[in-house]
Motif scaffolding. Structure first.
Motif, short mmCIF file in Angstrom:
data_model
loop_
_atom_site.label_atom_id
_atom_site.label_comp_id
_atom_site.label_asym_id
_atom_site.label_seq_id
_atom_site.Cartn_x
_atom_site.Cartn_y
_atom_site.Cartn_z
N VAL A 194 0.84 -1.20 0.00
CA VAL A 194 0.00 0.00 0.00
C VAL A 194 0.88 1.25 0.00
O VAL A 194 1.70 1.45 0.88
CB VAL A 194 -0.94 0.00 1.22
N ARG A 195 0.67 2.06 -1.03
CA ARG A 195 1.49 3.26 -1.22
C ARG A 195 0.90 4.45 -0.48
O ARG A 195 -0.32 4.53 -0.27
CB ARG A 195 1.61 3.57 -2.71
N PHE A 196 1.75 5.39 -0.15
CA PHE A 196 1.30 6.63 0.49
C PHE A 196 0.24 7.31 -0.35
O PHE A 196 -0.76 7.83 0.18
CB PHE A 196 2.50 7.56 0.70
N SER A 197 0.42 7.31 -1.68
CA SER A 197 -0.50 8.00 -2.58
C SER A 197 -1.87 7.33 -2.64
O SER A 197 -2.82 7.91 -3.18
CB SER A 197 0.09 8.07 -3.99
N GLU A 254 -6.71 10.09 4.95
CA GLU A 254 -6.15 10.89 6.04
C GLU A 254 -5.83 10.07 7.29
O GLU A 254 -5.12 10.53 8.18
CB GLU A 254 -7.13 12.00 6.42
N THR A 255 -6.33 8.82 7.36
CA THR A 255 -6.05 7.97 8.52
C THR A 255 -4.81 7.11 8.31
O THR A 255 -4.41 6.38 9.21
CB THR A 255 -7.24 7.05 8.82
N GLY A 256 -4.23 7.14 7.09
CA GLY A 256 -3.07 6.31 6.81
C GLY A 256 -3.44 4.91 6.35
O GLY A 256 -2.58 4.02 6.34
N HIS A 257 -4.70 4.70 5.99
CA HIS A 257 -5.15 3.41 5.48
C HIS A 257 -5.53 3.56 4.01
O HIS A 257 -5.78 4.66 3.52
CB HIS A 257 -6.36 2.90 6.27
N LEU A 258 -5.58 2.42 3.30
CA LEU A 258 -5.99 2.42 1.90
C LEU A 258 -7.36 3.09 1.77
O LEU A 258 -8.30 2.73 2.48
CB LEU A 258 -6.04 0.99 1.39
N SER A 259 -7.46 4.04 0.88
CA SER A 259 -8.72 4.73 0.69
C SER A 259 -9.74 3.82 0.03
O SER A 259 -9.38 2.80 -0.58
CB SER A 259 -8.52 5.99 -0.18
N LEU A 260 -11.01 4.18 0.15
CA LEU A 260 -12.06 3.36 -0.46
C LEU A 260 -11.91 3.31 -1.97
O LEU A 260 -12.07 2.26 -2.59
CB LEU A 260 -13.43 3.92 -0.06
N ASP A 264 -13.46 -6.32 5.80
CA ASP A 264 -13.17 -6.84 7.13
C ASP A 264 -12.13 -5.97 7.84
O ASP A 264 -12.19 -5.79 9.06
CB ASP A 264 -12.65 -8.28 7.04
N ARG A 265 -11.20 -5.47 7.06
CA ARG A 265 -10.18 -4.56 7.62
C ARG A 265 -9.56 -3.77 6.49
O ARG A 265 -9.30 -4.31 5.41
CB ARG A 265 -9.08 -5.36 8.36
N TYR A 266 -9.32 -2.48 6.72
CA TYR A 266 -8.65 -1.65 5.72
C TYR A 266 -7.14 -1.83 5.80
O TYR A 266 -6.55 -1.70 6.88
CB TYR A 266 -8.98 -0.18 5.95
N PRO A 267 -6.48 -2.15 4.69
CA PRO A 267 -5.01 -2.23 4.71
C PRO A 267 -4.40 -0.88 5.08
O PRO A 267 -4.91 0.18 4.70
CB PRO A 267 -4.66 -2.61 3.26
N LYS A 268 -3.31 -0.94 5.81
CA LYS A 268 -2.67 0.31 6.23
C LYS A 268 -1.48 0.62 5.34
O LYS A 268 -0.99 -0.24 4.60
CB LYS A 268 -2.23 0.22 7.69
#
Length: 314
Positions: A27-30, A34-40, A82-86
């Motif tokens: 998972v890239r920064f881009s 804003e939470t540091g997790h993969l966006s929807l 189930d969980r958002y990748p960070k």
């Protein structure tokens, strides 16, 4: 419990499934919110890209389809998160085609962590379209065979290519194949010799575990009208219409504004029904509602014809 951090059940055998196509990523920064997790939006893009990667790897990707004047159109999504990748997390994105019937094909798509646990589980139907006529039709049997025989040996694959698709594998019960596929009309433009059942096949025993919802979304009564949204260039993809992920992004923004939340919504499940293609210059007229813990957004044209229906469970 926040699903961005909650543990998920490990699925130890998922990567060993037949017909499973997968790729690994980080998972890239881009790609994060804003939470540091993969966006929807980033999450949906991974799922859609995985489907296209497999088609391309099998030799029946976008270029092949363009040459033959055909197209697979995404008809909808059911996505359980189930969980958002960070950010910086290593992930595996995979897909399994599990049924073809009439003009429809169904896939599971998933995102796993490095231990093989589910983070995202999805189901999606696709419609096979003749781009010359603009009408759905049954795909050629050998195109379907590209997906269901990719793990077989070359001699067996060659032998099966000479047999009707229905004979290649025992069928599942009719309940395993959604009924919409049986309502698609046969090809009308040059698919000579194709039998009525040439592209019906189910490998439903390899569907991933999830509570499967209908492809159709029933909107609640008394929807409220929202402000019109113009279709601008940044919403358009290479197919010259609004990108599939953008409809979800628009719906989330609308619900977030209604709930007056400053931070992004944590969506646990998404359902989307795509109806018509919105193009540059069109106007989206949103209508919203809520029922039984779900938030609904219908994006329509000025006459009330739907572009997409989106349902969100928070």
């Amino acid at each position: 419990m926040d699903i961005r951090t909650m543990p998920v059940k490990r699925q130890t055998n998922i990567l060993e499934m037949k017909r499973m196509y997968s790729f690994t990523s980080r998972v890239r920064f881009s790609e994060t919110d804003e939470t540091g997790h993969l966006s929807l939006t980033g999450l949906i893009n991974y799922l859609q890209d995985c489907c296209l990667f497999q088609s391309e790897a099998l030799g029946v990707g976008p270029d092949y389809l363009k040459e033959h004047h055909r197209l697979w159109l995404l008809s909808g999504w059911q996505i359980v998160i189930d969980r958002y990748p960070k950010m910086f997390e290593e992930i595996t994105v995979g897909t399994i085609p599990y049924a073809f019937s009439g003009c429809l094909g169904w896939r599971n798509v998933m995102i796993l962590d490095k231990e093989g646990s589910y983070m995202v589980r999805a189901n999606c139907p696709w419609v096979y379209l003749n781009t010359d006529t603009g009408r759905p039709e049954r795909p050629d049997a050998k195109e379907v065979a590209a997906y269901i025989m990719e793990t077989l040996s070359a001699p067996l694959r060659s032998a099966l290519n000479d047999r009707p698709l229905d004979d290649q594998r025992p069928s599942q019960s009719s309940a395993d194949i959604p009924p919409e596929g049986r309502r698609c009309h046969p090809a009308r433009a040059g698919r000579a010799g194709q039998s009525e059942n040439a592209a019906r096949w189910s490998g439903s025993e390899e569907r991933i575990p999830m509570e499967y919802a209908s492809r159709k979304i029933k909107m609640p009564d008394n929807l409220q009208k929202g402000n019109p949204i113009p279709v601008v260039q940044e919403l358009i993809d290479s197919n010259h219409h609004v990108n599939n992920a953008r409809y979800v992004e628009i719906a989330v923004d609308i619900i977030q504004e209604q709930l007056k939340q400053e931070r992004g919504l944590v969506v646990k499940e998404i359902r989307v029904e795509y109806k018509n293609q919105a193009r540059l210059g069109d106007i989206l007229y949103p209508k919203t509602g809520q029922k039984d813990g779900w938030y609904y957004v219908s994006l329509e044209d000025s006459a009330g014809l739907g572009y997409a229906s989106v349902a969100l469970r928070l």
